[in-house]
Design an enzyme around this catalytic site. Structure first.
Site, PDB file in Angstrom:
ATOM      1  N   GLU A   1      10.126   0.844  10.223  1.00  0.00           N
ATOM      2  CA  GLU A   1      11.133   1.860   9.873  1.00  0.00           C
ATOM      3  C   GLU A   1      10.461   3.206  10.098  1.00  0.00           C
ATOM      4  O   GLU A   1       9.642   3.633   9.285  1.00  0.00           O
ATOM      5  CB  GLU A   1      11.565   1.717   8.403  1.00  0.00           C
ATOM      6  CG  GLU A   1      12.162   0.369   8.028  1.00  0.00           C
ATOM      7  CD  GLU A   1      13.628   0.217   8.442  1.00  0.00           C
ATOM      8  OE1 GLU A   1      14.162   1.124   9.116  1.00  0.00           O
ATOM      9  OE2 GLU A   1      14.208  -0.813   8.094  1.00  0.00           O
TER      10      GLU A   1
ATOM     11  N   CYS B   1      13.593  10.626   6.600  1.00  0.00           N
ATOM     12  CA  CYS B   1      13.663  10.070   7.953  1.00  0.00           C
ATOM     13  C   CYS B   1      15.068  10.211   8.535  1.00  0.00           C
ATOM     14  O   CYS B   1      15.238  10.369   9.727  1.00  0.00           O
ATOM     15  CB  CYS B   1      13.240   8.606   7.922  1.00  0.00           C
ATOM     16  SG  CYS B   1      14.070   7.697   6.633  1.00  0.00           S
TER      17      CYS B   1
ATOM     18  N   GLU C   1      10.165  15.296  15.404  1.00  0.00           N
ATOM     19  CA  GLU C   1      10.515  15.256  13.981  1.00  0.00           C
ATOM     20  C   GLU C   1       9.648  16.276  13.246  1.00  0.00           C
ATOM     21  O   GLU C   1       8.420  16.152  13.232  1.00  0.00           O
ATOM     22  CB  GLU C   1      10.243  13.849  13.439  1.00  0.00           C
ATOM     23  CG  GLU C   1      10.638  13.691  11.994  1.00  0.00           C
ATOM     24  CD  GLU C   1      10.249  12.329  11.422  1.00  0.00           C
ATOM     25  OE1 GLU C   1       9.101  11.897  11.616  1.00  0.00           O
ATOM     26  OE2 GLU C   1      11.103  11.698  10.764  1.00  0.00           O
TER      27      GLU C   1
ATOM     28  N   LYS D   1       0.841  -1.201   0.000  1.00  0.00           N
ATOM     29  CA  LYS D   1       0.000   0.000   0.000  1.00  0.00           C
ATOM     30  C   LYS D   1       0.872   1.245   0.000  1.00  0.00           C
ATOM     31  O   LYS D   1       1.511   1.562   0.993  1.00  0.00           O
ATOM     32  CB  LYS D   1      -0.910   0.047   1.239  1.00  0.00           C
ATOM     33  CG  LYS D   1      -1.986   1.107   1.054  1.00  0.00           C
ATOM     34  CD  LYS D   1      -2.616   1.585   2.330  1.00  0.00           C
ATOM     35  CE  LYS D   1      -1.965   2.796   2.930  1.00  0.00           C
ATOM     36  NZ  LYS D   1      -1.933   3.999   2.073  1.00  0.00           N
TER      37      LYS D   1
HETATM   38  P1  NAD Z   1       2.448   8.005   7.903  1.00  0.00           P
HETATM   39  O1  NAD Z   1       2.824   7.144   9.047  1.00  0.00           O
HETATM   40  O2  NAD Z   1       1.382   9.018   8.097  1.00  0.00           O
HETATM   41  O3  NAD Z   1       1.961   7.085   6.675  1.00  0.00           O
HETATM   42  C1  NAD Z   1       2.744   6.040   6.185  1.00  0.00           C
HETATM   43  C2  NAD Z   1       1.842   5.050   5.464  1.00  0.00           C
HETATM   44  O4  NAD Z   1       0.949   4.468   6.420  1.00  0.00           O
HETATM   45  C3  NAD Z   1       0.969   5.659   4.377  1.00  0.00           C
HETATM   46  O5  NAD Z   1       0.852   4.743   3.317  1.00  0.00           O
HETATM   47  C4  NAD Z   1      -0.365   5.831   5.094  1.00  0.00           C
HETATM   48  O6  NAD Z   1      -1.468   5.844   4.213  1.00  0.00           O
HETATM   49  C5  NAD Z   1      -0.391   4.602   5.971  1.00  0.00           C
HETATM   50  N1  NAD Z   1      -1.248   4.720   7.155  1.00  0.00           N
HETATM   51  C6  NAD Z   1      -1.631   5.841   7.814  1.00  0.00           C
HETATM   52  N2  NAD Z   1      -2.398   5.508   8.880  1.00  0.00           N
HETATM   53  C7  NAD Z   1      -2.486   4.156   8.900  1.00  0.00           C
HETATM   54  C8  NAD Z   1      -3.098   3.214   9.767  1.00  0.00           C
HETATM   55  N3  NAD Z   1      -3.770   3.618  10.830  1.00  0.00           N
HETATM   56  N4  NAD Z   1      -2.948   1.896   9.497  1.00  0.00           N
HETATM   57  C9  NAD Z   1      -2.233   1.472   8.448  1.00  0.00           C
HETATM   58  N5  NAD Z   1      -1.617   2.313   7.576  1.00  0.00           N
HETATM   59  C10 NAD Z   1      -1.747   3.641   7.803  1.00  0.00           C
HETATM   60  O7  NAD Z   1       3.795   8.658   7.373  1.00  0.00           O
HETATM   61  P2  NAD Z   1       3.982   9.697   6.193  1.00  0.00           P
HETATM   62  O8  NAD Z   1       3.485  11.017   6.638  1.00  0.00           O
HETATM   63  O9  NAD Z   1       3.458   9.122   4.927  1.00  0.00           O
HETATM   64  O10 NAD Z   1       5.590   9.704   6.072  1.00  0.00           O
HETATM   65  C11 NAD Z   1       6.397  10.436   6.900  1.00  0.00           C
HETATM   66  C12 NAD Z   1       6.962   9.581   8.022  1.00  0.00           C
HETATM   67  O11 NAD Z   1       7.618   8.439   7.505  1.00  0.00           O
HETATM   68  C13 NAD Z   1       8.014  10.310   8.823  1.00  0.00           C
HETATM   69  O12 NAD Z   1       7.811  10.079  10.197  1.00  0.00           O
HETATM   70  C14 NAD Z   1       9.320   9.676   8.371  1.00  0.00           C
HETATM   71  O13 NAD Z   1      10.375   9.768   9.286  1.00  0.00           O
HETATM   72  C15 NAD Z   1       8.892   8.281   8.133  1.00  0.00           C
HETATM   73  N6  NAD Z   1       9.842   7.593   7.241  1.00  0.00           N
HETATM   74  C16 NAD Z   1      10.672   6.625   7.767  1.00  0.00           C
HETATM   75  C17 NAD Z   1      11.607   6.003   6.942  1.00  0.00           C
HETATM   76  C18 NAD Z   1      12.559   4.961   7.485  1.00  0.00           C
HETATM   77  O14 NAD Z   1      13.090   4.204   6.676  1.00  0.00           O
HETATM   78  N7  NAD Z   1      12.796   4.881   8.773  1.00  0.00           N
HETATM   79  C19 NAD Z   1      11.681   6.347   5.599  1.00  0.00           C
HETATM   80  C20 NAD Z   1      10.827   7.328   5.106  1.00  0.00           C
HETATM   81  C21 NAD Z   1       9.896   7.944   5.939  1.00  0.00           C
END
Ligand code: NAD
Length: 486
Positions: A250, A285, A387, A176
Site C-alpha cells: 500500500e 496517501c 508525492e 513494525k
Molecule cells: P516509509 O516507506 O519511509 O516507511 C514506512 C515503514 O517502513 C516505516 O515503519 C519504516 O521504518 C519502514 N522502513 C523504512 N525503510 C525500510 C526498509 N529498507 N526495509 C523495511 N522497512 C523499512 O514511509 P513513511 O515516511 O513512514 O510514510 C509515508 C509514506 O507512506 C507515503 O509515501 C504515503 O503515501 C505512504 N502511505 C501509504 C498508505 C496506503 O495505504 N497506500 C497509507 C499511509 C501512508
C-alpha cells in the site's frame, strides 16, 4: 516525557531490545521535546519475535475462525473504552490534531477489529461440481507468520488494520511501526495482548534499516504486508522475491480531484479541503493533491478555497479547537519546503496562500506549516508529479473533459481520485476512465472498513480493508479432491 519509556511485545512479554538502546520519540508540535522512548530493536530481536510468532502459529491456526472473530470483537470493545488515551498519544507523537484526526482514527481502530471479527466466519471455501464420483472442495488456510510494516501518518489505524486482517485469518504477526510514531501502536498492542494468546501478535520497535530489513528478509516470514513509500515498497518486493513470499504493498499517491463547471459551490470547496487532508497536514496517501479546476470556475473557486483555508486554526494538536497540527519532523518539513520553493520558482506559478513556514512566533516552535496552494501549475512539473506528503495543493486548469481525464491519468501513481459534479453521467464516465483504486464522487472522506482498498500502478499491489482483501491477501487456498468410488 509525557508517555515515558515503553517496552515492545515479544511472545506476550514486554521487553527491551537485546542491546539496551532506545529510540526517542519527538513531539512534532514542540521541536526537540521528547514524549517517550522505545527499544531500538535489532535483527536479533526481530528473530526472537518471528520465532515466537512461528511457534504461536501452530496453535492459533487451529482456533476456529468464529472463535478468532469473537476475540477480535472483544479487542474492538476494549479499544473503544481506551480510545481517548490512544487518541492523545497519537496526537502527541504525530502532531495530528485530536479533534479532526487522532480521535476519529482511534474510533476507526475499534471499528476495524469489530468489522473483521464480524466477518471471520466468511473465511470459508467452496465445493466444486466435478461429478457424482468426486467431491472437491476448497479451504482458505492461513499463510503463517506475517511481517507487517506501517508508516507514521496514521499509525494506529494502519497497525490495527494489519493486526485485525492477519490474525482474524489465522496467521500470527510481527508488526513494525514507524520509529517516528510507535507509542500509540504499543498502547494498542497492550490491549490486544490482554486478549490474544502469547506470540500471536508481536511488535518490534526499530528503524527501517535495523529492524524493518531483517523482518522483511527473515526466512520464517511467509507473507509481507507493507504500507509506506514507493521507494521502500520496492525493496520490500525485492525481499519477497528472494524467497517467493506473497506481498501486499500500500504505497503513495498523487491523487487527482476534478471539479466540473457546475460544481463551483461552497460544499465542494469544503469537500476539496477534506479530500486534500489539509487537516492532517496533507500527510495522507489518499490526499487529493492535484486539483483540476475547469477554467470557467478557476478564479471564483480558488477565491473561496483560499478564504476557507485561511480560517483553519493551526496549532497545538491537543487543543480541541485546533483544526490542523504539525508535520511529523524536520526532515519532512524540509522536504515539503523544498517542493514549495521549487514550485513557486517555476515560470508562471502563483503562490495563492501559505508558503514557507513561519520563522518566528508560536508556530515556529513546532514543525508547523500553513495550508499552501500553488496555482497555474503544469501537470509535468515535479510538484504535480511527485508525492509531497505535506499541506501543498497544486492547481491545474482544464477546458475539455478528455483533457482533464488524460492529465489526471498522467501519473505513475493511481491510489485515489475525487470527482465533483451534479451531472451523474459525466461523473460515472469519468470515474470509469480514471486509473485509480478508489474513486469518490462528490465526497472526500476516509476509507470505511468493508471497502477493498489499494492502488493501481505504482501505488501498490493487492487489496486490504475488506473481507475480500483479507481473503486474497492473508489466506491461501487449498483444493481437496476425494474419489468417492474408492
Ligand atoms: P516509509 O516507506 O519511509 O516507511 C514506512 C515503514 O517502513 C516505516 O515503519 C519504516 O521504518 C519502514 N522502513 C523504512 N525503510 C525500510 C526498509 N529498507 N526495509 C523495511 N522497512 C523499512 O514511509 P513513511 O515516511 O513512514 O510514510 C509515508 C509514506 O507512506 C507515503 O509515501 C504515503 O503515501 C505512504 N502511505 C501509504 C498508505 C496506503 O495505504 N497506500 C497509507 C499511509 C501512508
Amino acid at each position: 516525557m509525557e508517555v515515558g519509556r515503553k517496552l515492545m511485545l515479544i511472545n506476550g512479554q514486554w521487553v527491551e531490545s537485546g542491546v539496551d538502546e532506545w529510540i526517542s520519540v519527538e513531539n512534532p508540535a514542540q521541536k526537540g521535546s521528547i514524549v517517550g522512548e522505545v527499544p531500538h530493536a535489532k535483527a536479533a530481536d526481530v528473530d526472537r519475535a518471528v520465532l515466537a510468532a512461528a511457534k504461536a502459529f501452530e496453535r492459533w491456526r487451529q482456533v476456529s475462525a468464529r472463535e478468532r472473530g469473537k476475540l477480535m470483537i472483544r479487542i474492538g470493545e476494549a479499544i473503544e473504552a481506551k480510545a481517548e488515551a490512544i487518541a492523545r498519544i497519537t496526537a502527541l507523537e504525530t502532531g495530528n490534531a485530536i479533534r479532526t484526526q487522532s480521535r476519529p482514527e482511534a474510533m476507526l481502530t475499534a471499528d476495524l477489529f469489530r468489522y473483521f471479527g464480524g466477518v471471520a466466519s466468511e473465511i470459508k471455501g467452496e465445493t466444486i461440481p466435478l461429478g457424482e464420483q468426486l467431491l472437491s472442495y476448497s479451504r482458505r488456510e492461513p499463510i503463517g507468520v506475517v511481517g507487517g510494516i506501517v508508516p507514521w501518518n496514521s499509525p494506529v489505524g494502519l497497525a490495527a488494520l494489519k493486526i485485525a486482517m492477519a490474525i482474524t485469518a489465522g496467521n500470527t504477526l510481527v508488526l513494525k511501526p514507524s520509529s517516528e510514531a510507535p507509542l500509540a501502536v504499543l498502547e494498542l498492542a497492550r490491549i490486544c495482548s490482554e486478549i490474544l494468546p502469547n506470540g500471536v501478535l508481536n511488535v518490534v520497535t526499530g528503524t527501517g534499516s535495523e529492524c524493518g530489513i531483517p523482518l522483511a528478509r527473515h526466512p520464517l516470514v511467509r507473507k509481507l504486508s507493507f504500507t509506506g513509500s514507493y521507494e521502500v515498497g520496492r525493496t520490500i518486493m525485492e525481499a519477497a522475491a528472494e524467497r517467493i513470499v506473497p506481498v501486499t504493498l500500500e504505497l503513495g499517491g498523487k491523487s487527482p480531484q476534478i471539479v466540473f463547471p457546475d460544481a463551483d459551490e461552497p460544499q465542494v470547496v469544503e469537500g476539496v479541503l477534506l479530500a486534500m487532508r489539509f487537516t492532517r497536514q496533507g500527510q495522507s496517501c489518499t490526499a487529493g493533491s492535484r486539483l483540476f479546476l475547469h477554467e470557467s470556475i478557476y478564479d471564483s473557486f480558488l477565491e473561496k478555497l483560499v478564504k476557507k483555508l485561511k480560517a483553519l486554526k493551526i496549532g497545538d494538536p491537543l487543543d480541541e479547537s485546533t483544526d490542523m497540527g504539525a508535520l511529523i519532523n524536520q526532515t519532512q518539513l524540509d522536504k515539503v519546503c523544498a517542493f514549495v520553493q521549487e514550485g513557486i520558482q517555476q515560470k508562471g506559478a502563483i503562490l495563492l496562500t501559505g508558503g514557507l513556514p513561519p520563522q518566528e512566533g508560536p508556530l515556529s516552535l513546532g514543525y508547523f506549516m500553513e495550508p499552501t496552494i500553488i496555482g497555474n501549475v503544469k501537470n509535468e512539473w515535479r510538484i504535480a508529479r511527485e508525492e509531497i506528503f505535506g499541506p501543498v495543493l497544486v492547481v491545474i486548469s482544464w477546458k475539455e473533459e478528455e483533457e482533464a481525464i488524460r492529465m489526471a491519468n498522467e501519473s505513475h501513481y493511481g491510489l485515489a481520485a475525487f470527482i465533483w459534479t451534479h451531472d451523474i453521467g459525466k461523473a460515472l464516465r469519468t470515474a470509469h476512465q480514471i486509473e485509480s483504486g478508489w474513486v469518490q464522487i462528490n465526497q472526500g472522506v476516509g476509507i470505511v472498513p468493508g471497502q477493498s482498498y489499494g492502488g493501481f500502478k505504482q501505488s501498490g499491489i493487492g487489496r486490504e480493508y475488506s473481507l475480500e482483501g483479507m481473503l486474497e491477501s492473508f489466506t491461501q487456498r487449498k483444493s481437496i479432491t476425494i474419489n468417492l468410488q474408492f
